[in-house]
Every structure is written in structure tokens, then in C-alpha cells.
Design a protein around this motif. Structure first.
Motif, PDB file in Angstrom:
ATOM      1  N   LEU A  48      64.351   6.308 -65.353  1.00 48.21           N
ATOM      2  CA  LEU A  48      64.565   5.717 -64.009  1.00 48.21           C
ATOM      3  C   LEU A  48      64.273   4.209 -63.845  1.00 48.21           C
ATOM      4  N   THR A  49      63.594   3.497 -64.643  1.00 48.44           N
ATOM      5  CA  THR A  49      63.426   2.205 -64.932  1.00 48.44           C
ATOM      6  C   THR A  49      64.786   1.570 -65.239  1.00 48.44           C
ATOM      7  N   ASP A  50      65.495   2.098 -66.383  1.00 44.40           N
ATOM      8  CA  ASP A  50      66.827   2.061 -66.669  1.00 44.40           C
ATOM      9  C   ASP A  50      67.999   1.988 -65.638  1.00 44.40           C
ATOM     10  N   ALA A  51      67.812   3.073 -64.776  1.00 38.34           N
ATOM     11  CA  ALA A  51      68.733   3.237 -63.713  1.00 38.34           C
ATOM     12  C   ALA A  51      68.590   2.106 -62.829  1.00 38.34           C
ATOM     13  N   LEU A  52      67.428   1.714 -62.280  1.00 39.39           N
ATOM     14  CA  LEU A  52      67.193   0.464 -61.571  1.00 39.39           C
ATOM     15  C   LEU A  52      67.698  -0.692 -61.920  1.00 39.39           C
ATOM     16  N   LEU A  53      67.210  -1.053 -63.190  1.00 41.24           N
ATOM     17  CA  LEU A  53      67.570  -2.275 -63.739  1.00 41.24           C
ATOM     18  C   LEU A  53      69.205  -2.246 -64.023  1.00 41.24           C
ATOM     19  N   THR A  78      54.396   3.612 -65.693  1.00 42.54           N
ATOM     20  CA  THR A  78      54.290   2.982 -64.355  1.00 42.54           C
ATOM     21  C   THR A  78      54.348   1.623 -64.251  1.00 42.54           C
ATOM     22  N   LEU A  79      53.820   0.779 -65.443  1.00 39.76           N
ATOM     23  CA  LEU A  79      54.031  -0.593 -65.534  1.00 39.76           C
ATOM     24  C   LEU A  79      55.454  -1.019 -65.730  1.00 39.76           C
ATOM     25  N   PHE A  80      56.252  -0.177 -66.390  1.00 41.25           N
ATOM     26  CA  PHE A  80      57.547  -0.594 -66.354  1.00 41.25           C
ATOM     27  C   PHE A  80      58.476  -0.497 -65.175  1.00 41.25           C
ATOM     28  N   LEU A  81      58.074   0.597 -64.508  1.00 39.95           N
ATOM     29  CA  LEU A  81      58.802   0.944 -63.241  1.00 39.95           C
ATOM     30  C   LEU A  81      58.178  -0.167 -62.292  1.00 39.95           C
ATOM     31  N   GLU A  82      57.001  -0.507 -62.170  1.00 38.66           N
ATOM     32  CA  GLU A  82      56.615  -1.659 -61.231  1.00 38.66           C
ATOM     33  C   GLU A  82      57.428  -2.925 -61.510  1.00 38.66           C
ATOM     34  N   HIS A  83      57.563  -3.158 -62.746  1.00 39.90           N
ATOM     35  CA  HIS A  83      58.347  -4.413 -63.141  1.00 39.90           C
ATOM     36  C   HIS A  83      59.765  -4.572 -62.526  1.00 39.90           C
ATOM     37  N   ALA A  84      60.354  -3.408 -62.719  1.00 39.78           N
ATOM     38  CA  ALA A  84      61.735  -3.143 -62.266  1.00 39.78           C
ATOM     39  C   ALA A  84      61.743  -3.383 -60.891  1.00 39.78           C
ATOM     40  N   GLU A  89      63.163  -6.607 -55.933  1.00 33.37           N
ATOM     41  CA  GLU A  89      62.600  -7.441 -54.801  1.00 33.37           C
ATOM     42  C   GLU A  89      62.896  -8.991 -55.012  1.00 33.37           C
ATOM     43  N   ALA A  90      62.752  -9.303 -56.139  1.00 32.64           N
ATOM     44  CA  ALA A  90      62.968 -10.836 -56.479  1.00 32.64           C
ATOM     45  C   ALA A  90      64.389 -11.236 -56.308  1.00 32.64           C
ATOM     46  N   ASN A  91      65.544 -10.227 -56.481  1.00 30.28           N
ATOM     47  CA  ASN A  91      66.888 -10.280 -56.191  1.00 30.28           C
ATOM     48  C   ASN A  91      67.232 -10.011 -55.000  1.00 30.28           C
ATOM     49  N   SER A  92      66.418  -9.578 -53.940  1.00 29.65           N
ATOM     50  CA  SER A  92      66.599  -9.343 -52.708  1.00 29.65           C
ATOM     51  C   SER A  92      67.139  -7.982 -52.450  1.00 29.65           C
ATOM     52  N   TYR A  93      67.049  -6.817 -53.568  1.00 27.03           N
ATOM     53  CA  TYR A  93      67.526  -5.548 -53.358  1.00 27.03           C
ATOM     54  C   TYR A  93      66.666  -4.584 -52.675  1.00 27.03           C
ATOM     55  N   GLN A  94      67.132  -3.715 -52.002  1.00 25.98           N
ATOM     56  CA  GLN A  94      66.246  -2.412 -51.496  1.00 25.98           C
ATOM     57  C   GLN A  94      66.913  -1.450 -52.241  1.00 25.98           C
ATOM     58  N   ILE A  95      65.816  -0.571 -52.789  1.00 25.82           N
ATOM     59  CA  ILE A  95      66.038   0.788 -53.159  1.00 25.82           C
ATOM     60  C   ILE A  95      66.508   1.950 -52.052  1.00 25.82           C
ATOM     61  N   VAL A  96      67.745   2.414 -52.091  1.00 23.16           N
ATOM     62  CA  VAL A  96      68.247   3.315 -51.275  1.00 23.16           C
ATOM     63  C   VAL A  96      67.728   4.743 -51.664  1.00 23.16           C
ATOM     64  N   THR A 123      55.022   4.040 -56.200  1.00 23.97           N
ATOM     65  CA  THR A 123      55.402   2.738 -57.311  1.00 23.97           C
ATOM     66  C   THR A 123      56.504   2.061 -56.808  1.00 23.97           C
ATOM     67  N   LEU A 124      57.654   2.698 -56.299  1.00 25.57           N
ATOM     68  CA  LEU A 124      58.626   2.019 -55.896  1.00 25.57           C
ATOM     69  C   LEU A 124      58.699   1.654 -54.361  1.00 25.57           C
ATOM     70  N   GLY A 125      57.447   2.075 -53.579  1.00 23.66           N
ATOM     71  CA  GLY A 125      57.706   1.428 -52.077  1.00 23.66           C
ATOM     72  C   GLY A 125      58.556   2.164 -51.295  1.00 23.66           C
ATOM     73  N   ILE A 126      58.901   3.311 -51.506  1.00 24.63           N
ATOM     74  CA  ILE A 126      59.703   4.027 -50.687  1.00 24.63           C
ATOM     75  C   ILE A 126      59.251   5.425 -50.472  1.00 24.63           C
ATOM     76  N   ASP A 127      59.966   6.036 -49.119  1.00 24.48           N
ATOM     77  CA  ASP A 127      59.521   7.288 -48.887  1.00 24.48           C
ATOM     78  C   ASP A 127      59.977   8.411 -49.927  1.00 24.48           C
ATOM     79  N   MET A 128      59.101   9.583 -49.808  1.00 25.81           N
ATOM     80  CA  MET A 128      59.575  10.530 -50.902  1.00 25.81           C
ATOM     81  C   MET A 128      60.483  11.220 -50.598  1.00 25.81           C
ATOM     82  N   GLU A 129      61.103  11.214 -49.567  1.00 20.91           N
ATOM     83  CA  GLU A 129      62.383  11.934 -49.337  1.00 20.91           C
ATOM     84  C   GLU A 129      63.512  11.347 -50.036  1.00 20.91           C
ATOM     85  N   ARG A 130      63.437  10.105 -50.377  1.00 20.32           N
ATOM     86  CA  ARG A 130      64.198   9.259 -51.164  1.00 20.32           C
ATOM     87  C   ARG A 130      64.095   9.406 -52.774  1.00 20.32           C
TER      88      ARG A 130
END
Ligand code: MG
Length: 160
Positions: A48-53, A78-84, A89-96, A123-130
Motif C-alpha cells: 500500500l505504501t508503494d502504491a501511494l508513493l 504503520t510508520l511507513f504508511l503514515e510517512h507516505a 499531503e505535503a504535495n497537495s494530494y488527497q487519497i481517493v 492511518t490514511l485519514g479516509i473513510d473505511m469505505e474507501r
């Protein structure tokens, strides 16, 4: 202004070894074997971390958390995912949304599925249905089918 959508893919595989904790998607699952690796070996969170990065064009997990770096020994993934998440966020992306397929012969993951989805969502700050999660077996084929390894595939869609 139109939004830009981007998709990333991630994959990970680790060996299953006796006398290691089995941590999948940040949840500890009682089982005699666990995933070998420098960190806690959590293939779901690594994929998941690799997919987001990858979706953001921000490198990969090995680049941000080199296995040669002792500070990540036994680290909770979880630290890796939090970092991603922070990098996105720092690059203004939202996770769909994110979606994961884990391939493991045993144990059954279904009883833990919603706890794992909840952990990822939080961890990602999104709804579970996502957060999608499927568990498959390898039907006895290959090292995964023999219970010697497990793997995870993930996709993530982000927007800004
Ligand atoms: Mg890994």
C-alpha cells in the motif's frame, strides 16, 4: 479547474517463518508463523505504501526506508504508511481510494478484514469505505500455496 487523478500499484512478498509475529494491515493475527523481514514484515502496508508513493511519483518504500538503516529494524510498518500520507499531503494530494489483495494460504483473513480496513482508513485519514481488502489463497500452488510465503498487491488512486 479540473482535478488531476493518478493511480499507483504496489506489490510485496515476504517469507513466513516460525516464531515471528504475524502482522497484516497493522493487525496482529494469532498464528504459529509470521512474516520475515527487516521491519514487522507487513506485506499489506508495504504494498500500500508503494502504491501511494508510486501514484504521486514520490519513489518507493526502499528509497524512503532503506533496509540497511538500522532504525527501521522491527519497525511497525504503520510508520511507513503514515510517512507516505504526509508526503502526499505535503504535495497537495488527497487519497481517493485504495484496494488490496492479499494472497496467503493460512490463516483465514476474513475475520480480521474490517479491523485491517479500519486501521488503514484511520492511518490514511479516509473513510473505511474507501479501503478495499480481499484475501485469497494460492490453491496450494507454489511457495505461497505451501504456506512458505505470502504476498500482497495494492492499488491507490489519488487526486489534486
Ligand atoms: Mg516488504
Amino acid at each position: 479547474m479540473s482535478r488531476e487523478f493518478r493511480t499507483g500499484i504496489g506489490y510485496d512478498s515476504h517469507r513466513l517463518e516460525l516464531d515471528r509475529r504475524l502482522v497484516l494491515g497493522g493487525i496482529e493475527i494469532p498464528f504459529p508463523k509470521g512474516l520475515a523481514g527487516h521491519s514487522d514484515g507487513d506485506i499489506i502496508l508495504h504494498a500500500l505504501t508503494d502504491a501511494l508513493l508510486g501514484a504521486a511519483g514520490l519513489g518507493d518504500i526502499g528509497q524512503h526506508f532503506p533496509p540497511s538503516d538500522d532504525q527501521w529494524r522491527g519497525a511497525a510498518s504503520t510508520l511507513f504508511l503514515e510517512h507516505a500520507r504526509k508526503l502526499l499531503e505535503a504535495n497537495s494530494y488527497q487519497i481517493v481510494n485504495v484496494d488490496v489483495a492479499v494472497v496467503i494460504e493460512k490463516p483465514k483473513i476474513l475475520p480480521y478484514r474490517d479491523r485491517i480496513r479500519q486501521h488503514i482508513a484511520k492511518t490514511l485519514g479516509i473513510d473505511m469505505e474507501r479501503v478495499g481488502l480481499k484475501a485469497k489463497t494460492a490453491e496450494g500452488l507454489g511457495p505461497v500455496g505451501a504456506g512458505e510465503a505470502a504476498e500482497a498487491h495494492a492499488v491507490a488512486t489519488i487526486a489534486r
